[in-house]
Scaffold this motif. Sequence first.
Motif, PDB file in Angstrom:
ATOM      1  N   PHE A 122      15.694  -2.705  18.750  1.00 47.67           N
ATOM      2  CA  PHE A 122      16.088  -3.764  17.815  1.00 47.67           C
ATOM      3  C   PHE A 122      16.362  -3.195  16.421  1.00 47.67           C
ATOM      4  O   PHE A 122      16.292  -3.911  15.423  1.00 47.67           O
ATOM      5  CB  PHE A 122      15.003  -4.848  17.772  1.00 47.67           C
ATOM      6  N   GLY A 123      16.633  -1.897  16.376  1.00 48.23           N
ATOM      7  CA  GLY A 123      17.012  -1.276  15.099  1.00 48.23           C
ATOM      8  C   GLY A 123      15.846  -1.070  14.151  1.00 48.23           C
ATOM      9  O   GLY A 123      16.034  -0.975  12.941  1.00 48.23           O
ATOM     10  N   LEU A 124      14.629  -1.011  14.699  1.00 52.15           N
ATOM     11  CA  LEU A 124      13.445  -0.799  13.847  1.00 52.15           C
ATOM     12  C   LEU A 124      12.980   0.642  14.017  1.00 52.15           C
ATOM     13  O   LEU A 124      12.780   1.099  15.140  1.00 52.15           O
ATOM     14  CB  LEU A 124      12.340  -1.775  14.254  1.00 52.15           C
ATOM     15  N   ALA A 125      12.826   1.347  12.914  1.00 53.57           N
ATOM     16  CA  ALA A 125      12.422   2.755  12.984  1.00 53.57           C
ATOM     17  C   ALA A 125      10.895   2.832  12.996  1.00 53.57           C
ATOM     18  O   ALA A 125      10.223   2.115  12.245  1.00 53.57           O
ATOM     19  CB  ALA A 125      12.971   3.505  11.783  1.00 53.57           C
ATOM     20  N   VAL A 126      10.362   3.703  13.857  1.00 54.06           N
ATOM     21  CA  VAL A 126       8.903   3.845  13.962  1.00 54.06           C
ATOM     22  C   VAL A 126       8.479   5.212  13.446  1.00 54.06           C
ATOM     23  O   VAL A 126       9.049   6.235  13.817  1.00 54.06           O
ATOM     24  CB  VAL A 126       8.443   3.675  15.432  1.00 54.06           C
ATOM     25  N   ASP A 127       7.491   5.217  12.548  1.00 52.98           N
ATOM     26  CA  ASP A 127       6.894   6.466  12.062  1.00 52.98           C
ATOM     27  C   ASP A 127       5.476   6.537  12.617  1.00 52.98           C
ATOM     28  O   ASP A 127       4.642   5.684  12.303  1.00 52.98           O
ATOM     29  CB  ASP A 127       6.857   6.480  10.523  1.00 52.98           C
ATOM     30  N   TRP A 128       5.226   7.550  13.462  1.00 53.66           N
ATOM     31  CA  TRP A 128       3.898   7.713  14.063  1.00 53.66           C
ATOM     32  C   TRP A 128       3.024   8.543  13.140  1.00 53.66           C
ATOM     33  O   TRP A 128       3.520   9.454  12.471  1.00 53.66           O
ATOM     34  CB  TRP A 128       4.027   8.418  15.423  1.00 53.66           C
ATOM     35  N   PHE A 129       1.721   8.245  13.118  1.00 56.93           N
ATOM     36  CA  PHE A 129       0.833   9.059  12.266  1.00 56.93           C
ATOM     37  C   PHE A 129      -0.530   9.220  12.928  1.00 56.93           C
ATOM     38  O   PHE A 129      -0.916   8.443  13.816  1.00 56.93           O
ATOM     39  CB  PHE A 129       0.696   8.423  10.874  1.00 56.93           C
ATOM     40  N   ASP A 130      -1.241  10.274  12.457  1.00 56.60           N
ATOM     41  CA  ASP A 130      -2.607  10.527  12.919  1.00 56.60           C
ATOM     42  C   ASP A 130      -3.564   9.803  11.961  1.00 56.60           C
ATOM     43  O   ASP A 130      -3.643  10.159  10.782  1.00 56.60           O
ATOM     44  CB  ASP A 130      -2.867  12.043  12.904  1.00 56.60           C
ATOM     45  N   PRO A 131      -4.304   8.792  12.439  1.00 54.42           N
ATOM     46  CA  PRO A 131      -5.135   7.993  11.530  1.00 54.42           C
ATOM     47  C   PRO A 131      -6.325   8.765  10.972  1.00 54.42           C
ATOM     48  O   PRO A 131      -6.983   8.287  10.049  1.00 54.42           O
ATOM     49  CB  PRO A 131      -5.604   6.845  12.421  1.00 54.42           C
ATOM     50  N   PHE A 132      -6.602   9.980  11.528  1.00 53.69           N
ATOM     51  CA  PHE A 132      -7.726  10.771  11.019  1.00 53.69           C
ATOM     52  C   PHE A 132      -7.266  11.805   9.991  1.00 53.69           C
ATOM     53  O   PHE A 132      -8.046  12.638   9.561  1.00 53.69           O
ATOM     54  CB  PHE A 132      -8.471  11.444  12.182  1.00 53.69           C
ATOM     55  N   ASP A 133      -5.980  11.748   9.646  1.00 55.55           N
ATOM     56  CA  ASP A 133      -5.426  12.697   8.682  1.00 55.55           C
ATOM     57  C   ASP A 133      -4.715  11.864   7.597  1.00 55.55           C
ATOM     58  O   ASP A 133      -3.577  11.417   7.784  1.00 55.55           O
ATOM     59  CB  ASP A 133      -4.448  13.628   9.422  1.00 55.55           C
ATOM     60  N   LEU A 134      -5.417  11.673   6.470  1.00 57.54           N
ATOM     61  CA  LEU A 134      -4.905  10.774   5.426  1.00 57.54           C
ATOM     62  C   LEU A 134      -3.563  11.259   4.859  1.00 57.54           C
ATOM     63  O   LEU A 134      -2.711  10.447   4.478  1.00 57.54           O
ATOM     64  CB  LEU A 134      -5.941  10.607   4.314  1.00 57.54           C
ATOM     65  N   ALA A 135      -3.376  12.596   4.850  1.00 53.04           N
ATOM     66  CA  ALA A 135      -2.094  13.130   4.360  1.00 53.04           C
ATOM     67  C   ALA A 135      -0.969  12.681   5.295  1.00 53.04           C
ATOM     68  O   ALA A 135       0.154  12.384   4.855  1.00 53.04           O
ATOM     69  CB  ALA A 135      -2.160  14.653   4.284  1.00 53.04           C
ATOM     70  N   ASP A 136      -1.266  12.610   6.589  1.00 51.11           N
ATOM     71  CA  ASP A 136      -0.253  12.174   7.555  1.00 51.11           C
ATOM     72  C   ASP A 136       0.019  10.665   7.399  1.00 51.11           C
ATOM     73  O   ASP A 136       1.163  10.223   7.540  1.00 51.11           O
ATOM     74  CB  ASP A 136      -0.738  12.496   8.982  1.00 51.11           C
ATOM     75  N   VAL A 137      -1.023   9.913   7.074  1.00 56.51           N
ATOM     76  CA  VAL A 137      -0.845   8.468   6.816  1.00 56.51           C
ATOM     77  C   VAL A 137       0.064   8.310   5.593  1.00 56.51           C
ATOM     78  O   VAL A 137       0.991   7.491   5.587  1.00 56.51           O
ATOM     79  CB  VAL A 137      -2.210   7.780   6.563  1.00 56.51           C
ATOM     80  N   GLU A 138      -0.191   9.128   4.565  1.00 59.74           N
ATOM     81  CA  GLU A 138       0.625   9.059   3.331  1.00 59.74           C
ATOM     82  C   GLU A 138       2.077   9.416   3.629  1.00 59.74           C
ATOM     83  O   GLU A 138       2.999   8.771   3.128  1.00 59.74           O
ATOM     84  CB  GLU A 138       0.047   9.995   2.258  1.00 59.74           C
ATOM     85  N   ARG A 139       2.272  10.424   4.478  1.00 58.04           N
ATOM     86  CA  ARG A 139       3.640  10.826   4.846  1.00 58.04           C
ATOM     87  C   ARG A 139       4.360   9.658   5.523  1.00 58.04           C
ATOM     88  O   ARG A 139       5.487   9.303   5.174  1.00 58.04           O
ATOM     89  CB  ARG A 139       3.588  12.045   5.793  1.00 58.04           C
TER      90      ARG A 139
END
Length: 391
Positions: A122-139
């Motif tokens: 449906f044209g929605l972009a998904v960004d996956w992240f590691d919830p135990f890595d705050l830098a990855d959440v920020e990215r």
Amino acid sequence: MESFGTPGLLARTDVSAHGEPVAPSFERATSWAFPSRDALQAAAGDACPGRFYPRYGHPAGLLCEAKIAALEGAEGSLLFASGMAAISGTMFAFVEPGDRIAISRKCYGGSVAVGEHDLPRFGLAVDWFDPFDLADVERACAAGPRLVHIESPVNPTGRVIDLAAITAVAHAAGAIVSCDATFVPPPLQRTLEHGVDLAIHSATKFLGGHTDILAGCVSGSVALVRRLERFRRRTGAVLAPESAWLLSRSLTTLELRARQHNDNALTVVQWLAGPGTELGVARVHHPGVEGHPDRALAERQMSVLGSVFAVELAGGAEAATRFFDALGVFHRAISLGGSESVAALPIDGSHRMVPKDQFEQLGFAPHAIRLSVGLEPVAELIGDLEQALKR
Ligand code: PLP
């Protein structure tokens, strides 16, 4: 320890009323009549009519939603036909074409599947992240998501995510945060108190609690729940009245049941992680285990440490199968949170689509066994595990 008895859960009739039912009665109707065109139109325009047409809401649903809202400490709550209807409804209700959604990699397989297969269509972009890595959440949040979806505790390791830390990053990026909190129900997990906007549950699990209702719910502010209700009304994934009525009944005992599940689980965990290791237990994934990294966080966000967790055996996959097949009290089944104890193999169920080499990233071995500790006498449960381990 907090006191028992969530306001709004038990007394629903005026105790001085004459001849009123003490327990809610059940209305099976799918249509309600009105004395005039004006009255019918007024009912149709009502914000959330309970006696009009059941896809718009119905008496059993409204009562149950009020109880869930009281348990969550939320302004409102909304029932769905399943946990996945609640999760996918939340993912679709708040976005516009071209929006981004950030999703934790440590989520139930069904949520991951919606992120991988449906949102992009449906044209929605998904960004996956590691919830135990705050830098990855920020990215992931730097990409500007409309919604950030997480799950805590995590299936099947029972690891606990820092809700306040992730929510702060997501809110700074202007996102709404939804959290699948299925593994520890309210009021024992206080999801919204830690900043999350929408607390989601597969009510098929602890909220229903008797392995006989398929349901989901989402709780949050009136503004968000109202938007979600309009989406549910248009798309139709409302919970059927009979299931809502049964779920209401289950909620009356939710805290009592959940506390007992957790007391039993802690006893089982302490036994499994104790001197019983000579029976071949290599690892117990549970915040109650000595030195677990999430212990302090778990105690901050929840009144208990969880009753669903994973166990790994020293003998690997072969030992796991032998142990699993030897269980005599734990049911070999999928699902969790019911009064019956259940053992499941994530590799055959919730994580069957995960390639074997990715299990390490998820934090557990491919041959891990997930236990959902029920309400049976705990000595029987330990006896069953012991005899199965001896095989
Ligand atoms: N979320 C979690 C953590 C689950 O374990 C499950 C089901 O196992 C779901 C969501 C989906 O719920 P349902 O089966 O009610 O759609």
